[in-house]
Design a protein around this motif. Structure first.
Motif, short mmCIF file in Angstrom:
data_model
loop_
_atom_site.label_atom_id
_atom_site.label_comp_id
_atom_site.label_asym_id
_atom_site.label_seq_id
_atom_site.Cartn_x
_atom_site.Cartn_y
_atom_site.Cartn_z
N PHE A 52 14.76 -12.72 4.95
CA PHE A 52 15.05 -13.70 3.97
C PHE A 52 14.69 -15.05 4.29
CE2 PHE A 52 17.91 -10.33 2.65
CZ PHE A 52 17.07 -9.71 1.80
N ILE A 53 14.12 -15.15 5.48
CA ILE A 53 13.71 -16.54 6.04
C ILE A 53 12.79 -17.20 5.09
CG2 ILE A 53 12.44 -16.07 8.05
CD1 ILE A 53 14.82 -18.80 8.38
N ASP A 54 12.84 -18.50 5.02
CA ASP A 54 11.68 -19.17 4.36
C ASP A 54 11.14 -19.94 5.66
OD1 ASP A 54 9.96 -20.57 2.63
OD2 ASP A 54 11.59 -21.82 1.85
N THR A 55 9.77 -19.65 5.89
CA THR A 55 9.29 -19.99 7.00
C THR A 55 8.36 -21.41 6.56
OG1 THR A 55 7.21 -18.53 6.61
CG2 THR A 55 8.88 -17.80 8.13
N ALA A 56 7.84 -21.75 5.57
CA ALA A 56 7.17 -23.00 5.15
C ALA A 56 8.06 -24.06 5.49
CB ALA A 56 7.13 -22.91 3.69
N ARG A 84 11.96 -13.51 12.85
CA ARG A 84 12.77 -12.39 12.09
C ARG A 84 13.60 -11.59 13.15
NH1 ARG A 84 8.26 -10.86 7.69
NH2 ARG A 84 8.50 -12.96 6.23
N ARG A 132 16.30 -21.95 6.74
CA ARG A 132 16.82 -21.70 5.13
C ARG A 132 16.28 -20.36 4.74
NH1 ARG A 132 14.20 -26.93 5.19
NH2 ARG A 132 15.70 -28.49 5.37
N ALA A 133 17.08 -19.82 3.85
CA ALA A 133 16.88 -18.49 2.96
C ALA A 133 15.68 -18.97 1.98
CB ALA A 133 18.08 -17.95 2.29
N ARG A 134 14.83 -18.10 1.79
CA ARG A 134 13.95 -18.14 0.59
C ARG A 134 14.53 -18.07 -0.67
NH1 ARG A 134 13.93 -13.72 -2.26
NH2 ARG A 134 14.03 -11.78 -1.51
N ARG A 135 13.90 -18.55 -1.59
CA ARG A 135 14.42 -18.44 -2.87
C ARG A 135 14.83 -17.18 -3.74
NH1 ARG A 135 14.60 -23.52 -5.62
NH2 ARG A 135 14.55 -22.66 -7.31
N PHE A 136 15.78 -16.88 -4.12
CA PHE A 136 16.24 -15.58 -4.69
C PHE A 136 16.11 -15.58 -6.33
CE2 PHE A 136 17.99 -15.55 -0.51
CZ PHE A 136 18.06 -14.28 -0.15
N SER A 137 15.70 -14.45 -6.80
CA SER A 137 15.49 -14.62 -8.14
C SER A 137 16.73 -14.30 -9.00
CB SER A 137 14.68 -13.12 -8.71
OG SER A 137 15.23 -12.17 -8.43
#
Length: 152
Positions: A52-56, A84, A132-137
């Motif tokens: 779930f990591i946001d790599t950007a 990861r 940071r975690a990626r955006r979740f729906s």
């Protein structure tokens, strides 16, 4: 984030009661009175959540100030797998939710997800690196909230 339209107050209290029964910390939001239909639910973590990591943002941060770590060098080369794996081994995803019922009876949630070390000092990732975690729906957040409260 709106999780349900025209929800009932019963649903909010069921979520809060489920969180308390599941051993989560349920607290008032600062400045709220006990009668306010808003609570913060914390204490739920997901292990092995490196996926779930946001790599950007990490890549942007590395462009400004390069950090030497094998997982970060691999990430700069286009391979997020070592980062990861490092997160899976030494971090967990801490999930906090602020839930409320609006005047229009919408059930809303403000998620606050962040990676925290399982044991401080065990990971050799730079401490100033923001993970940071990626955006979740909406559906993912709703499912995570229900799981954290023992309702799913």
């Amino acid at each position: 984030m709106q999780l349900a339209r025209y929800s009932s107050l019963t649903h909010l209290w069921r979520v809060i009661a489920g969180a308390q029964q599941a051993g989560r910390d349920v607290t008032l939001v600062r400045g709220d009175t006990p009668e306010t239909a808003r609570r913060k639910i914390s204490g739920y973590t997901l292990p092995n959540a490196g996926l779930f990591i946001d790599t950007a943002p990490i890549l942007r941060e590395l462009e400004d100030g390069f950090e030497v770590h094998p997982a970060l060098i691999a990430l700069l080369g286009g391979d997020p797998a070592p980062l990861r794996s490092e997160l899976d081994a030494h971090h967990e995803l801490q999930l906090d939710f602020t839930v409320a019922l609006t005047a229009g009876r919408d059930f809303i949630c403000r998620p606050d997800f962040k990676f925290v070390p399982i044991v401080k000092g065990l990971s050799n990732l730079p401490p100033q690196l923001k993970l940071r975690a990626r955006r979740f729906s909406r559906d993912e957040i709703n499912m995570l909230l229900l799981r954290s409260c023992g309702l799913a």
